[in-house]
Design a protein around this motif. Sequence first.
Motif, PDB file in Angstrom:
ATOM      1  N   ALA B  38       0.837  -1.208   0.000  1.00  0.00           N
ATOM      2  CA  ALA B  38       0.000   0.000   0.000  1.00  0.00           C
ATOM      3  C   ALA B  38       0.872   1.258   0.000  1.00  0.00           C
ATOM      4  O   ALA B  38       0.610   2.212  -0.729  1.00  0.00           O
ATOM      5  CB  ALA B  38      -0.918   0.005   1.217  1.00  0.00           C
ATOM      6  N   SER B  61      -5.475   1.031  -1.444  1.00  0.00           N
ATOM      7  CA  SER B  61      -6.272   0.008  -0.751  1.00  0.00           C
ATOM      8  C   SER B  61      -6.530  -1.175  -1.686  1.00  0.00           C
ATOM      9  O   SER B  61      -6.498  -2.328  -1.258  1.00  0.00           O
ATOM     10  CB  SER B  61      -7.590   0.597  -0.243  1.00  0.00           C
ATOM     11  OG  SER B  61      -8.552   0.628  -1.259  1.00  0.00           O
ATOM     12  N   GLY B  69      -5.805  -2.706   3.794  1.00  0.00           N
ATOM     13  CA  GLY B  69      -6.470  -2.224   2.582  1.00  0.00           C
ATOM     14  C   GLY B  69      -7.859  -1.696   2.899  1.00  0.00           C
ATOM     15  O   GLY B  69      -8.255  -0.646   2.403  1.00  0.00           O
ATOM     16  N   LEU B  72      -7.600   1.646   4.601  1.00  0.00           N
ATOM     17  CA  LEU B  72      -7.284   2.711   3.637  1.00  0.00           C
ATOM     18  C   LEU B  72      -8.526   3.087   2.841  1.00  0.00           C
ATOM     19  O   LEU B  72      -8.784   4.267   2.594  1.00  0.00           O
ATOM     20  CB  LEU B  72      -6.165   2.251   2.684  1.00  0.00           C
ATOM     21  CG  LEU B  72      -4.783   2.069   3.297  1.00  0.00           C
ATOM     22  CD1 LEU B  72      -3.879   1.313   2.351  1.00  0.00           C
ATOM     23  CD2 LEU B  72      -4.166   3.428   3.613  1.00  0.00           C
TER      24      LEU B  72
END
Lengths: 330, 172
Positions: B38, B61, B69, B72
Amino acid sequence: MAQHTSGTEKLSGQIMPYMITELRGPMSHLTPLNWQSLEEIRFRVNQPCAVRLNEGSFWLGANGITRNKQAGLIISPNMLSRLVSLFSQSSLYALEDELRQGYITLAGGHRLGLVGQGVMVGGSLKTVKNISGLNLRLARAVEGAADFLIPYLVLADASPAQTLLISPPGGGKTTVLRDIVRKLSNAEPPFLKGYDVGLADERSEISGAVNGLPQLDVGGRTDTFCGCKKSESMMLLIRSMSPQVLATDEIGRAEDVYALQEALNTGIKVIATAHGAGLAELLARPVLGELIEKGFFQRLIIFKRIGGKSVLTAVYDEKCRNIMEAKANA
Amino acid sequence: MLKLLGAVLVVFACGSLGRLVEMGLNARKQELRAFRYAISALETEIAYGLNPLPQALLRASEEAGGGVGKLLGQTSAALSVSTGENAAQIWQHKLQKNITKLPLASEDFALLHKFGMGLGESDGEDQLRRLKLLNLELKAREDKAAEMAAQMGKIWQSLGWGTGIILALLWL
């Protein structure tokens, strides 16, 4: 009234998302009338939040607008930093060009000026860090904003004159220019026909463009080129869109002159603005003074803002004769 | 007969416990790796795409997947609706809310907090420098986690099965 209400709702809908939680309460106390006359909001570190309405300067207190500075909401460094994050969508890294220019254009054409500590690299400004002050200038299309000067803008054959609009900063030049562009483009009186207008909008302030798309009404025959140096965008517009009228904001740099002369040579009418308060001051400016002395502009229209309204100060022709005075005497 | 069946169950239960601990160790390693992916994706978005943070976080993400993820993605969505909070505040809130759902060790959360601080609040150069530094720290942490998963995973599995067998023998 309903139109005004929807206009103020739209404006508050555009501005409120940028406000940090501490400011949302005080801002929610602004009345529709406050929103209608709101011109600027200033955020300075360790100072109360200042608000400028048509009627004058005020402070933003817990219960809305106040004249009492002591009641103004103090902006802490942390609050300012979070405001910058919200205005930049937490993406300051994507706005380095804008930071170098000293402002960010927001959705709706509103402009956020920034000051702080400049970072110089190789003698030129690389970016701004430790931002200490923000000035949010609200953009709005005001229909009829140019009505007070329109009689001087039209020549005997009903075509627009080569015009330079002059006023001090904050005098409403951009609002007036936007109204003129729309009138020319839409064939609104006194113009008898519609003109193809090329709008060189370097800071996206005239059209309020976001991602190249104008958010404010600049007319149906207007081609807008934004986010590019006005000298370059004027040349591009001349080459690619064959405008009949070229409009741009705040001229004064040497490279602007070449583009303006190119427009003149191809028979394009130019309507531009410049900062200034009087003719003598303009004539003293190196680039602009030369243009005026050469008689490039058929009309030099000087105005200022008094009590929220634009008022004409003087109008000169290409030979720098005050035609407003002559008209009044006649 | 019932005693034998019980003994087999004890062996499998202990073996599975050992296996669970091993899986937990591997999950931590994978989550740290996802976080590193990421960060790399975010570096690319900032350096080359110059995309606004909500968009950049969404891309990161998708690239990362896993619990990080998701975090995010949630931060990106919250930033897009403008709640009056900046990216750093939103990230910290999301992190607090989901801290127990992530298969990470307590020392890893310091890195997640660090990621949120100053997110998107400085120029590209500074943002990239911070992300690169974080990436290096994550790489070191991931290598350690992988080493631990390899060593301790085997130990835990053997321990699980071994304990199960001993308990079963004692019972029989």
